[in-house]
Design an enzyme around this catalytic site. Structure first.
Site, PDB file in Angstrom:
ATOM      1  N   THR A 181       0.829  -1.208   0.000  1.00 26.72           N
ATOM      2  CA  THR A 181       0.000   0.000   0.000  1.00 26.72           C
ATOM      3  C   THR A 181       0.862   1.256   0.000  1.00 26.72           C
ATOM      4  O   THR A 181       0.632   2.186  -0.776  1.00 26.72           O
ATOM      5  CB  THR A 181      -0.926   0.014   1.231  1.00 26.72           C
ATOM      6  OG1 THR A 181      -1.673  -1.197   1.254  1.00 26.72           O
ATOM      7  CG2 THR A 181      -1.872   1.196   1.189  1.00 26.72           C
ATOM      8  N   THR A 182       1.877   1.282   0.877  1.00 27.64           N
ATOM      9  CA  THR A 182       2.764   2.448   0.979  1.00 27.64           C
ATOM     10  C   THR A 182       3.581   2.623  -0.287  1.00 27.64           C
ATOM     11  O   THR A 182       4.011   3.734  -0.612  1.00 27.64           O
ATOM     12  CB  THR A 182       3.680   2.305   2.204  1.00 27.64           C
ATOM     13  OG1 THR A 182       2.870   2.030   3.352  1.00 27.64           O
ATOM     14  CG2 THR A 182       4.480   3.567   2.454  1.00 27.64           C
ATOM     15  N   TYR A 202     -12.966  -3.707  -2.004  1.00 24.90           N
ATOM     16  CA  TYR A 202     -14.082  -3.290  -2.870  1.00 24.90           C
ATOM     17  C   TYR A 202     -15.112  -4.395  -3.070  1.00 24.90           C
ATOM     18  O   TYR A 202     -16.312  -4.159  -2.953  1.00 24.90           O
ATOM     19  CB  TYR A 202     -13.585  -2.764  -4.227  1.00 24.90           C
ATOM     20  CG  TYR A 202     -14.690  -2.162  -5.067  1.00 24.90           C
ATOM     21  CD1 TYR A 202     -15.206  -0.908  -4.757  1.00 24.90           C
ATOM     22  CD2 TYR A 202     -15.227  -2.856  -6.151  1.00 24.90           C
ATOM     23  CE1 TYR A 202     -16.250  -0.364  -5.516  1.00 24.90           C
ATOM     24  CE2 TYR A 202     -16.253  -2.317  -6.902  1.00 24.90           C
ATOM     25  CZ  TYR A 202     -16.770  -1.079  -6.583  1.00 24.90           C
ATOM     26  OH  TYR A 202     -17.784  -0.553  -7.316  1.00 24.90           O
ATOM     27  N   TYR A 219      -2.841 -10.062   5.002  1.00 18.01           N
ATOM     28  CA  TYR A 219      -2.813  -8.640   5.361  1.00 18.01           C
ATOM     29  C   TYR A 219      -4.242  -8.194   5.628  1.00 18.01           C
ATOM     30  O   TYR A 219      -5.057  -8.128   4.712  1.00 18.01           O
ATOM     31  CB  TYR A 219      -2.158  -7.852   4.227  1.00 18.01           C
ATOM     32  CG  TYR A 219      -2.067  -6.352   4.410  1.00 18.01           C
ATOM     33  CD1 TYR A 219      -2.244  -5.728   5.647  1.00 18.01           C
ATOM     34  CD2 TYR A 219      -1.772  -5.538   3.318  1.00 18.01           C
ATOM     35  CE1 TYR A 219      -2.150  -4.369   5.793  1.00 18.01           C
ATOM     36  CE2 TYR A 219      -1.667  -4.159   3.453  1.00 18.01           C
ATOM     37  CZ  TYR A 219      -1.864  -3.588   4.685  1.00 18.01           C
ATOM     38  OH  TYR A 219      -1.769  -2.216   4.830  1.00 18.01           O
ATOM     39  N   ARG A 245      -9.004   0.078   4.999  1.00 18.22           N
ATOM     40  CA  ARG A 245      -8.819   0.304   3.572  1.00 18.22           C
ATOM     41  C   ARG A 245      -9.662  -0.635   2.710  1.00 18.22           C
ATOM     42  O   ARG A 245     -10.099  -0.262   1.628  1.00 18.22           O
ATOM     43  CB  ARG A 245      -7.336   0.134   3.189  1.00 18.22           C
ATOM     44  CG  ARG A 245      -6.459   1.308   3.599  1.00 18.22           C
ATOM     45  CD  ARG A 245      -5.043   1.125   3.070  1.00 18.22           C
ATOM     46  NE  ARG A 245      -4.176   2.252   3.409  1.00 18.22           N
ATOM     47  CZ  ARG A 245      -4.015   3.337   2.662  1.00 18.22           C
ATOM     48  NH1 ARG A 245      -4.691   3.469   1.537  1.00 18.22           N
ATOM     49  NH2 ARG A 245      -3.193   4.293   3.039  1.00 18.22           N
ATOM     50  N   LYS A 251      -0.092  -9.790   8.718  1.00 21.93           N
ATOM     51  CA  LYS A 251       0.124  -8.380   9.019  1.00 21.93           C
ATOM     52  C   LYS A 251      -1.224  -7.849   9.494  1.00 21.93           C
ATOM     53  O   LYS A 251      -2.173  -7.751   8.711  1.00 21.93           O
ATOM     54  CB  LYS A 251       0.601  -7.611   7.790  1.00 21.93           C
ATOM     55  CG  LYS A 251       0.721  -6.107   8.036  1.00 21.93           C
ATOM     56  CD  LYS A 251       1.062  -5.336   6.770  1.00 21.93           C
ATOM     57  CE  LYS A 251       1.099  -3.834   7.030  1.00 21.93           C
ATOM     58  NZ  LYS A 251       1.360  -3.056   5.801  1.00 21.93           N
ATOM     59  N   ILE A 289       5.429  -4.448  10.094  1.00 17.93           N
ATOM     60  CA  ILE A 289       5.636  -3.928   8.745  1.00 17.93           C
ATOM     61  C   ILE A 289       5.312  -2.453   8.853  1.00 17.93           C
ATOM     62  O   ILE A 289       4.162  -2.066   9.016  1.00 17.93           O
ATOM     63  CB  ILE A 289       4.769  -4.666   7.716  1.00 17.93           C
ATOM     64  CG1 ILE A 289       5.241  -6.109   7.602  1.00 17.93           C
ATOM     65  CG2 ILE A 289       4.853  -3.974   6.352  1.00 17.93           C
ATOM     66  CD1 ILE A 289       4.438  -6.976   6.644  1.00 17.93           C
TER      67      ILE A 289
END
Length: 307
Positions: A51-52, A114, A140, A145, A168, A210
């Site tokens: 994501t980052t 989504y 994750y 999000r 994570k 993380i």
């Protein structure tokens, strides 16, 4: 109680690496520089194209190139856990196959966003990964999000699959890890995805993080982790106090724009991001500077690097 002598496959400080840009393109020279900065800071691994790393705005070709370069540059010195998340199971398998081909140590796979799959849908998504690509995989869970929350029961069910080696957990809910540890047998890696609650997560039996903050302050985040490992909780709390403002302010604007601004202040890369993310706002920039100073990061005399 978690045995700190146990050896889960992944532990320590693993940086959720940004993807540097210059003039609209991936800045591969800067990426090599970032990898070396992380290794010099003592981190135990990196996660490219998560994501980052703005993976959602990278092309498939860029995604593959970033993973390949990171694996080659690291050259076995630390772990490389390649982002391979998608809300399309077939695409996740494609990304995971590529990560395996180029020699990544594992993949990090986010719960599909989504689509809002059911718990059974989540299980089947990750089971397809387990069955089709022979590479260690970290789940994750980041419901803020994805708008879907992987239940502890689903995580425990997935943990029985041979290639699902850890999670994570970016929920920030410290109760969850204690519950998960009671439900899961074996050397499962419990990795925090929430910098502000890392100290508590480790105290609850976690194995590492993380981290977004370690893009900017790798040595400092590692120092806090090492203090916990050595049961030096007073020292760990001192590091927490130095870092907590930075943890929070790096999300005071859409991530990773504050992180990239902070890295530009250290001369590591430009602060360029890709739409729909825009550059860190003028209101947030002085807050980042102040937080970096509190963390002991050297800013005096340094100019912001721009594209």
């Amino acid at each position: 109680m978690t045995d700190r002598a146990a050896q889960p496959l992944f532990r320590g400080v693993i940086t959720a690496l940004v993807t540097p840009f210059k003039g609209g393109e991936v800045d591969y020279a800067a990426l090599e520089k970032l990898v070396e900065f992380q290794i010099a800071g003592g981190v135990h691994g990196i996660v490219p194209v998560g994501t980052t790393g703005e993976t959602s705005t990278l092309t498939m070709e860029e995604h593959r190139a970033v993973v390949k370069l990171c694996v080659e540059k690291v050259a076995g010195r630390i772990k490389v856990i390649a982002g391979a998340g998608s809300n399309n199971t077939a695409e996740t398998l494609e990304l995971a196959h590529h990560a395996k081909e180029v020699g990544a140590d594992a993949v990090l796979v986010v719960a599909p966003y989504y689509n809002k799959p059911s718990q059974e849908g989540l299980y089947q998504h990750f089971k397809a990964l387990n069955d089709n690509v022979q590479i260690p995989a970290l789940l994750y869970n980041v419901p803020g999000r994805t708008v879907v929350d992987m239940s502890n029961e689903t995580v425990a069910r997935l943990a029985k699959l041979p290639n699902i080696v850890g999670i994570k957990d970016a929920t920030g809910d410290l109760e969850r890890i204690s519950q998960m540890r009671l439900m899961i047998e074996g050397d499962f890696s419990y990795i925090s995805g929430d910098d502000p609650t890392l100290l508590g997560y480790l105290a609850h039996g976690g194995h590492g993080v993380i981290s977004v903050t370690s893009n900017v302050a790798p040595a400092q985040v590692v120092a806090m982790y090492e203090a916990v490992v050595q049961n030096a909780y007073e020292a760990a709390l001192q590091w927490q106090d130095k870092l907590i403002t930075l943890h929070k302010v790096l999300f005071a604007d859409s991530s990773p724009s504050p992180t990239k601004y902070a890295m530009s202040r250290l001369g590591l890369c430009s602060d360029e991001v890709r739409l729909p993310i825009v550059a860190c706002s003028q209101a947030v920039r002085p807050l980042v500077d102040q937080a970096m100073a509190l963390a002991g990061l050297p800013l005096a005399g340094q100019e912001r690097v721009t594209a």
